[in-house]
Design a protein around this motif. Structure first.
Motif, mmCIF file in Angstrom:
data_model
loop_
_atom_site.group_PDB
_atom_site.id
_atom_site.type_symbol
_atom_site.label_atom_id
_atom_site.label_comp_id
_atom_site.label_asym_id
_atom_site.label_seq_id
_atom_site.Cartn_x
_atom_site.Cartn_y
_atom_site.Cartn_z
ATOM 1 N N PHE A 167 0.845 -1.198 0.000
ATOM 2 C CA PHE A 167 0.000 0.000 0.000
ATOM 3 C C PHE A 167 0.877 1.243 0.000
ATOM 4 O O PHE A 167 1.702 1.428 0.897
ATOM 5 N N ASP A 168 0.677 2.085 -1.001
ATOM 6 C CA ASP A 168 1.383 3.357 -1.094
ATOM 7 C C ASP A 168 0.465 4.435 -0.511
ATOM 8 O O ASP A 168 -0.543 4.792 -1.111
ATOM 9 N N VAL A 169 0.824 4.941 0.653
ATOM 10 C CA VAL A 169 -0.051 5.843 1.405
ATOM 11 C C VAL A 169 0.534 7.255 1.414
ATOM 12 O O VAL A 169 1.737 7.450 1.621
ATOM 13 N N HIS A 170 -0.340 8.238 1.217
ATOM 14 C CA HIS A 170 0.109 9.635 1.262
ATOM 15 C C HIS A 170 0.597 9.955 2.678
ATOM 16 O O HIS A 170 -0.096 9.676 3.658
ATOM 17 N N PRO A 194 -3.421 10.450 4.585
ATOM 18 C CA PRO A 194 -3.586 9.028 4.275
ATOM 19 C C PRO A 194 -4.974 8.741 3.693
ATOM 20 O O PRO A 194 -5.986 9.221 4.208
ATOM 21 N N GLN A 195 -4.999 7.983 2.600
ATOM 22 C CA GLN A 195 -6.263 7.668 1.944
ATOM 23 C C GLN A 195 -7.096 6.744 2.844
ATOM 24 O O GLN A 195 -6.653 5.656 3.201
ATOM 25 N N ARG A 196 -8.289 7.197 3.177
ATOM 26 C CA ARG A 196 -9.131 6.445 4.113
ATOM 27 C C ARG A 196 -9.431 5.037 3.606
ATOM 28 O O ARG A 196 -9.462 4.083 4.384
ATOM 29 N N ARG A 197 -9.612 4.910 2.315
ATOM 30 C CA ARG A 197 -9.906 3.597 1.734
ATOM 31 C C ARG A 197 -8.771 2.615 2.010
ATOM 32 O O ARG A 197 -8.997 1.463 2.367
ATOM 33 N N ILE A 237 -6.426 2.917 4.435
ATOM 34 C CA ILE A 237 -6.333 2.692 5.884
ATOM 35 C C ILE A 237 -7.356 1.640 6.317
ATOM 36 O O ILE A 237 -7.052 0.744 7.122
ATOM 37 N N ASN A 238 -8.566 1.711 5.768
ATOM 38 C CA ASN A 238 -9.590 0.711 6.093
ATOM 39 C C ASN A 238 -9.157 -0.697 5.677
ATOM 40 O O ASN A 238 -9.384 -1.670 6.405
ATOM 41 N N GLN A 239 -8.533 -0.810 4.520
ATOM 42 C CA GLN A 239 -8.049 -2.102 4.061
ATOM 43 C C GLN A 239 -6.963 -2.653 4.977
ATOM 44 O O GLN A 239 -6.940 -3.850 5.288
ATOM 45 N N VAL A 240 -6.068 -1.781 5.390
ATOM 46 C CA VAL A 240 -4.989 -2.191 6.296
ATOM 47 C C VAL A 240 -5.564 -2.710 7.615
ATOM 48 O O VAL A 240 -5.164 -3.758 8.125
ATOM 49 N N VAL A 241 -6.517 -1.968 8.158
ATOM 50 C CA VAL A 241 -7.116 -2.357 9.437
ATOM 51 C C VAL A 241 -7.871 -3.679 9.306
ATOM 52 O O VAL A 241 -7.834 -4.518 10.238
ATOM 53 N N GLU A 242 -8.516 -3.920 8.189
ATOM 54 C CA GLU A 242 -9.195 -5.199 7.980
ATOM 55 C C GLU A 242 -8.202 -6.351 7.971
ATOM 56 O O GLU A 242 -8.494 -7.443 8.468
ATOM 57 N N ILE A 243 -7.026 -6.131 7.419
ATOM 58 C CA ILE A 243 -5.978 -7.159 7.442
ATOM 59 C C ILE A 243 -5.552 -7.443 8.879
ATOM 60 O O ILE A 243 -5.401 -8.598 9.282
ATOM 61 N N VAL A 244 -5.371 -6.391 9.664
ATOM 62 C CA VAL A 244 -4.991 -6.559 11.074
ATOM 63 C C VAL A 244 -6.077 -7.315 11.831
ATOM 64 O O VAL A 244 -5.794 -8.280 12.556
ATOM 65 N N ARG A 245 -7.321 -6.897 11.660
ATOM 66 C CA ARG A 245 -8.434 -7.552 12.357
ATOM 67 C C ARG A 245 -8.614 -8.999 11.919
ATOM 68 O O ARG A 245 -9.110 -9.832 12.679
ATOM 69 N N GLY A 246 -8.199 -9.300 10.694
ATOM 70 C CA GLY A 246 -8.314 -10.656 10.175
ATOM 71 C C GLY A 246 -7.155 -11.569 10.553
ATOM 72 O O GLY A 246 -7.064 -12.684 10.046
ATOM 73 N N ALA A 249 0.677 6.190 10.986
ATOM 74 C CA ALA A 249 0.512 5.305 12.143
ATOM 75 C C ALA A 249 -0.707 5.709 12.957
ATOM 76 O O ALA A 249 -1.498 4.856 13.394
ATOM 77 N N GLN A 250 -0.894 7.008 13.146
ATOM 78 C CA GLN A 250 -2.041 7.490 13.909
ATOM 79 C C GLN A 250 -3.359 7.184 13.194
ATOM 80 O O GLN A 250 -4.358 6.851 13.834
ATOM 81 N N ALA A 251 -3.373 7.270 11.868
ATOM 82 C CA ALA A 251 -4.584 6.961 11.112
ATOM 83 C C ALA A 251 -4.966 5.488 11.270
ATOM 84 O O ALA A 251 -6.148 5.154 11.424
ATOM 85 N N ILE A 252 -3.973 4.611 11.240
ATOM 86 C CA ILE A 252 -4.229 3.182 11.430
ATOM 87 C C ILE A 252 -4.771 2.919 12.827
ATOM 88 O O ILE A 252 -5.757 2.203 13.010
ATOM 89 N N LEU A 253 -4.146 3.519 13.835
ATOM 90 C CA LEU A 253 -4.567 3.310 15.225
ATOM 91 C C LEU A 253 -5.968 3.852 15.470
ATOM 92 O O LEU A 253 -6.769 3.229 16.180
ATOM 93 N N ALA A 254 -6.284 4.999 14.892
ATOM 94 C CA ALA A 254 -7.609 5.596 15.077
ATOM 95 C C ALA A 254 -8.692 4.702 14.487
ATOM 96 O O ALA A 254 -9.758 4.511 15.088
ATOM 97 N N GLU A 255 -8.437 4.140 13.321
ATOM 98 C CA GLU A 255 -9.418 3.272 12.686
ATOM 99 C C GLU A 255 -9.521 1.930 13.411
ATOM 100 O O GLU A 255 -10.614 1.369 13.542
#
Length: 206
Positions: free
Chosen positions: A5-8, A12-15, A17-26, A129-135
């Protein structure tokens, strides 16, 4: 193969970040940027993720994992902290510091130092990192991405993808990270003990 994932770095692109968090939750293991260097991260209850981090870094049971927290309120759920220590830690966060403190019952037992019953915690000063943690809504169980027998952490996302493609599930790249891990301060004995000098200015704890 790991997803890349290439993130600004500033927005950070919310879409993504959501995908990243789904991977973590999975149950996935990710590599993500912080204000010191890249880190390995997984969900708190992910036993397989812990074992994979230990395997990648060749860590023993005495290694202090870090709970990467979004803010001070979240950090306070997992460690016990008295008023004097509170002021010192509060003044240095967010930032490139890891603090070792006595764990509360909320901290997963598998993460604790086997003898001291302590855990490392930190609040990163990094937009992605903060965007990932917030989501995610809870801390990321983390460890600096420093490979065995190497002096410096990897600094470029493409190289991490190339080298760890079959042992992690995602690499989040927002540009080069630094090469210095956090400064580690152990407060578990009451006073401040500098365990590792790193990216954070140690003078406030000396």
């Amino acid at each position: 193969m790991a997803k890349y994932f290439d993130v600004h770095p500033e927005n950070p692109q919310r879409r993504i970040i959501n995908q990243v968090v789904e991977i973590v939750r999975g149950g996935g293991l990710i590599v993500y940027p912080t204000d010191s260097c890249f880190a390995l991260g997984c969900a708190l209850g992910n036993r397989d993720g812990i074992d994979r981090i230990r395997s990648i870094r060749q860590l023993d049971e005495r290694h202090h994992f870090t709970l990467m927290c979004e803010d001070f309120a979240q950090l306070g759920h997992f460690v016990r902290i008295d008023n004097a220590v509170f002021r010192s830690v509060k003044a240095a966060t967010p930032g490139s510091y890891t603090f070792i403190l006595p764990a509360t019952k909320e901290a997963p037992r598998r993460l604790l130092h086997p003898r001291k019953k302590t855990v490392g915690v930190r609040i990163p000063d990094h937009v992605v990192a903060q965007a990932i943690l917030a989501e995610l809504g809870e801390p990321l169980l983390s460890s600096t991405l420093l490979l065995p027998e190497e002096d410096k952490p990897l600094t470029q996302g493409w190289e991490i993808k190339d080298r760890l493609d079959h042992v992690v599930d995602a690499v989040i790249d927002s540009g080069d990270c630094g090469t210095e891990p956090t400064t580690v301060v152990d407060f578990s004995g009451g006073g401040a003990e500098l365990v590792r000098l790193g990216a954070g200015d140690p003078s406030r704890f000396e």
